[in-house]
Every structure is written in structure tokens, then in C-alpha cells.
Design an enzyme around this catalytic site. Structure first.
Site, short mmCIF file in Angstrom:
data_model
loop_
_atom_site.label_atom_id
_atom_site.label_comp_id
_atom_site.label_asym_id
_atom_site.label_seq_id
_atom_site.Cartn_x
_atom_site.Cartn_y
_atom_site.Cartn_z
N TYR A 1 -4.68 -0.79 9.89
CA TYR A 1 -4.34 -0.96 8.47
C TYR A 1 -2.63 -0.75 8.32
CZ TYR A 1 -4.60 -1.03 3.26
OH TYR A 1 -4.52 -1.16 2.15
N SER B 1 0.88 -1.28 -0.21
CA SER B 1 0.00 0.07 -0.24
C SER B 1 0.86 1.26 -0.15
CB SER B 1 -0.95 0.11 1.06
OG SER B 1 -1.48 1.28 1.44
#
Length: 247
Positions: free
Chosen positions: A143, A130
Site C-alpha cells: 500500500y 495518503s
């Protein structure tokens, strides 16, 4: 074609980036196996029901592929989930769920697939990172933690398995039009009261390129990273984020 006679596993291949990548791999000659909990209408890949947070289910799925094909040439560990919230706002059970899928799921996949590739002395692996593998974002504690872990797992695994001609890289997308984004926007709306339209506009404006990505754009890079065209690349974290992390 780049993936002629290649066997590929894609997790989370029933939607979003996984779906687009599976379709493209298949169009370029690969026999694609989609490991997901939700069945897809895609005819380009063979579906195996698999919860990646279960090592037993992953082992069974990988063995099914080996029984059918005798090899695994490429693995895209794409399946993942998102959770908004500071540490105080994140319930323990939500934290455990994110880590079980985003971290344990990838570790389990590597545990099951690496022995196969090591025996073959070949393989290409792509992990889903990410933009948060590089930078922090607010209200994204668990996350961000999971994607930071994936980044380090990429590097150590690449070093360990380079002697066996196995390449391990990490694709690091920015904001992308996926089901995960839609759910995250809804969650942020509930937490803050900001309208979903305003949230999407904020996300677009945060990118130097002034829009968010389409899954097909991420899939294009994913297929390159899985291919032999980048035969000297391993241990790399590759951003595809509209310039977000270069600011």
C-alpha cells in the site's frame, strides 16, 4: 456556485470519501459521474459501472461522459484498496491487485482524460494519495509503495500539463472512517489478535488531534482542490491527517 456547469468524474464514488465528494460537488452545481464497481444510492451523481483496473472499461466510461457532456472539467481519481502485511506476508496476487487499482487505475484514468482536457486547454485533476505518500508505516509494504508512486505521478503530470492549463494535485488523507479502514482493522485483527476496539483506539491516539477523520472533512478539501479557487496550485501533495505527518 463553484462548480456551476462543470462536469466532474469521481472514481470510487459509491462510498466513503468519493461518495461525500460527489455529493458536495453536485450540491455546488457540478454534473457528477461516479465510476465504481458497486452501484450507489446517491441520486446526486450518474453511475457508470467501471473497474478502474481495466483500461478498456475506463476508456468506455470516459467516452460515455464525453458523448453526454462534450467535456470533462474535473477528475477525482479516488478509487483504491488497502492491504496490510510485510513483503513476506503479502501474496503476489494481493500485491498485483493493489497495484492494478491504486497505480494502474490512476494511470489509465489520466491516459483517458488528459487528451480531453488538453484539447479543452483546461481541467483540474485530483489524485488520491495518503499520509503514506510522505511517511512509512509498518506492515504496509505494498500500500505504501502504491501511494508513493501516486505522489511522484502527481508531480510529473503536473509539470507536463501545466502548459495546457491543467492542474494536477494530490490529496493525502490520514486515517479516516471509511469502508477501507473497517476492512483494514479487521485484517489487522486477524493478523495480530488485537481487538478491533483496541486497534481503533491506537489509531486515534496516533493522531495529534486524537481522533480519526470523517469522510466529509476530506471531501471539503477535495472540492477546494478541484475548484478554481486554488488556480495557482499544481503538483502539490496536500496532507489532511490530523497532524500525523508533522510529528
Amino acid at each position: 456556485m463553484r462548480f456551476d456547469n462543470k462536469v466532474a468524474i469521481v472514481t470510487g464514488g459509491s462510498s466513503g470519501i468519493g461518495f461525500e465528494t460527489g455529493q458536495r460537488l453536485s450540491s455546488e452545481g457540478a454534473r457528477v459521474y461516479n465510476l465504481d464497481i458497486a452501484e450507489s444510492e446517491a441520486v446526486a451523481s450518474k453511475f457508470i459501472h467501471c473497474d478502474v483496473s481495466s483500461f478498456e472499461q475506463i476508456q468506455n466510461a470516459v467516452q460515455s461522459v464525453i458523448a453526454a457532456e462534450g467535456k470533462i472539467d474535473a477528475l477525482f481519481a479516488n478509487a483504491g484498496i488497502h492491504k496490510f502485511g510485510t513483503i513476506e506476508e503479502t501474496a503476489i496476487e494481493d500485491m498485483e491487485k493493489v497495484i492494478s487499482i491504486n497505480c494502474f487505475g490512476i494511470f489509465y484514468l489520466l491516459k483517458a482524460v488528459l487528451p480531453v482536457m488538453r484539447k479543452q486547454e483546461s481541467g483540474s485533476i485530483l489524485l488520491m494519495g495518503s499520509d503514506q505518500s510522505f511517511v512509512g508505516k509498518g506492515s504496509s509494504s505494498v500500500y505504501g509503495m502504491s501511494k508513493g508512486a501516486v505522489a511522484q505521478l502527481t508531480k510529473s503530470t503536473a509539470i507536463d500539463y501545466a502548459p495546457f492549463n491543467i492542474r494536477v494535485n494530490c490529496i493525502c488523507p490520514g486515517t479516516c472512517e471509511t469502508g477501507i479502514l473497517k476492512r483494514a482493522v479487521g485484517e489487522f485483527n486477524q493478523l495480530t489478535g488485537v481487538s478491533e476496539l483496541e486497534i481503533l483506539q491506537m489509531l486515534e491516539n496516533a493522531q495529534p488531534i486524537k481522533r480519526i477523520a470523517k469522510p466529509s472533512e476530506i471531501a471539503s478539501l477535495a472540492c477546494y482542490l478541484l475548484s478554481s479557487e486554488n488556480s495557482f496550485m499544481t503538483g502539490a501533495l496536500v496532507p489532511v491527517d490530523g497532524g500525523y505527518t508533522c510529528q
